[in-house]
Write a protein that holds these residues in place. Structure first.
Motif, PDB file in Angstrom:
ATOM      1  N   SER A  51       0.849  -1.193   0.000  1.00  0.00           N
ATOM      2  CA  SER A  51       0.000   0.000   0.000  1.00  0.00           C
ATOM      3  C   SER A  51       0.885   1.245   0.000  1.00  0.00           C
ATOM      4  O   SER A  51       2.101   1.150   0.079  1.00  0.00           O
TER       5      SER A  51
ATOM      6  N   GLY B 220       1.569   3.560  -2.315  1.00  0.00           N
ATOM      7  CA  GLY B 220       2.079   4.124  -3.566  1.00  0.00           C
ATOM      8  C   GLY B 220       3.565   4.420  -3.494  1.00  0.00           C
ATOM      9  O   GLY B 220       4.246   3.990  -2.580  1.00  0.00           O
ATOM     10  N   GLU B 221       4.045   5.198  -4.485  1.00  0.00           N
ATOM     11  CA  GLU B 221       5.485   5.470  -4.543  1.00  0.00           C
ATOM     12  C   GLU B 221       5.955   6.461  -3.486  1.00  0.00           C
ATOM     13  O   GLU B 221       7.128   6.515  -3.153  1.00  0.00           O
TER      14      GLU B 221
ATOM     15  N   PRO C  45       5.677   3.882   0.251  1.00  0.00           N
ATOM     16  CA  PRO C  45       5.310   2.469   0.107  1.00  0.00           C
ATOM     17  C   PRO C  45       5.398   1.723   1.430  1.00  0.00           C
ATOM     18  O   PRO C  45       6.288   1.974   2.241  1.00  0.00           O
TER      19      PRO C  45
ATOM     20  N   LEU D 271       2.257   0.058 -10.754  1.00  0.00           N
ATOM     21  CA  LEU D 271       1.880   1.470 -10.658  1.00  0.00           C
ATOM     22  C   LEU D 271       2.279   2.284 -11.888  1.00  0.00           C
ATOM     23  O   LEU D 271       1.714   3.338 -12.149  1.00  0.00           O
TER      24      LEU D 271
END
Ligand code: KG4
Ligand code: ZN
Length: 337
Positions: free
Chosen positions: A21, A23-24, A27, A322
């Motif tokens: 979870s 995102g970049e 993370p 992603l």
């Protein structure tokens, strides 16, 4: 999201189940299951990995490991599989297995670059997960494995530039070859480290190849040859632990020298260490100490995530998922960063 990952690029059949979870930007990975079935004993008599034997073992182990893991496919969102670089026959076993699972359970599948997986593996340490990406990057990453020695400038989980790499043997390969010269078992890294603990790192002044050159490349084959000549000239009277410790120190000095010169030149906030050789405690300690003295963050994976594993493949699969550009799902033995 929940990711099932598969790694068969060399001699470990590795599967993991990881929840991802954040995102970049931030993370967060939770390893639910991480199983590595090692083939070391099978390849040991040959002093290295035999590709067709690796293939045979992967074919046997993949269904076995999946059975042990027993994942609930209803809860899985994505399958990630290493597509390269690595041994072609070995890579195909994982790729074909992943494709069959994706088809059978109607799941999305993404290809993973094994080197990206090593690069991301530093996240598998409790400390690293406390940091936001903006606090980690720009970073200098050193990937030291059996097949690669690469220095990178990293600006994000999807942005990096290769600064240099080895011109001949990889660092892990040098450990494996020196182990053989010392009559130690394959894989040589852990054996050389064990022997080095009893030795004097200053006993033999082995060369530090390319240390004074202003590039970011490495060369370890000459160092291995120096060890060979030293052992030959000692006519069996050498102290093996002293040789192991002095060789290890030469490798550490070269790796640390180039890494921190890069960190200074590129004004990095962190140094990231990964790959099988990152399991070496003396190397970790040396880099950590130098990083601290320069007020840099130092991140390296927890012990079990240094050598090949499925969890790091899941992390790279998450970042691959992603982004727009994806790897093709076929074995790519020469894939690079
Ligand atoms: O990353 P890895 O598992 O496989 C590749 O992608 O190549 O790295 C394996 C390499 C081997 O060369 C092994 O000797 C080395 O990592 N290695 C070590 C240590 N543990 C494994 N080298 C030095 N010290 C160690 N403790
Ligand atoms: Zn590896």
């Amino acid at each position: 999201m929940r990711i099932l990952s598969i790694e068969t690029s060399c001699d470990e059949t590795a599967l993991a189940l990881v929840s991802a979870s954040g995102g970049e930007k931030r993370p967060c990975f939770k390893v639910l299951k991480n199983i590595v079935s090692s083939q070391i004993k099978i390849h040991r008599p040959f002093g290295g990995v035999v590709p067709m034997l690796a293939k045979r073992e992967h074919l046997k182990n993949l269904p076995r490991v999946l059975k042990i893991m027993n994942p609930d496919f209803k809860k899985i969102d994505l399958i990630g599989v290493t597509v390269g670089p690595g041994l072609e026959p070995a890579l195909w076993t994982g790729v074909n297995f992943a494709k069959e699972l994706a088809k059978k359970h109607k799941k999305k599948i993404v290809g993973v670059n094994h080197l990206e997986a090593h690069l991301d593996s530093f996240l598998f340490s409790p400390r690293a997960q406390k940091f936001k990406s903006s606090e980690i990057f720009p970073a200098i990453a050193l990937i030291v494995s059996g097949g690669h020695t690469i220095l990178l400038r990293v600006d994000g989980f999807d942005r990096w530039k290769k600064l240099g790499e080895t011109r001949d043997d990889a660092a892990g390969e040098a450990f494996d070859k020196v182990a053989r010269l010392l009559g130690l078992l394959y894989p040589g890294g852990p054996e050389v480290e064990k022997s080095a603990k009893k030795g004097d790192a200053e006993a033999v002044n082995f060369p530090r190849p390319m240390a004074n050159q202003k590039n970011y490349d490495f060369s370890f084959s000459g160092l291995k040859t120096s060890v060979l000549y030293y052992i030959r000239d000692s006519k069996g009277k050498e102290n093996k632990s002293d040789v192991a410790a002095s060789f290890q120190q030469a490798v550490i000095d070269v790796l640390a020298g180039k890494t921190f010169r890069a960190a200074e030149n590129f004004k990095a906030k962190s140094v990231l260490l990964s790959g099988g050789v990152a399991a070496n405690k003396s190397l970790r300690k040396a880099l950590e100490k130098e990083a601290r003295s320069r007020s840099l963050n130092f991140f390296a994976p927890e012990f079990e995530y240094n050598t090949d594993n499925g969890a790091m493949v899941a992390a790279a699969a998450y970042f691959a998922y992603l982004r727009k550009k994806k790897y093709r799902i076929l074995a790519q033995p020469n894939l690079h960063l």
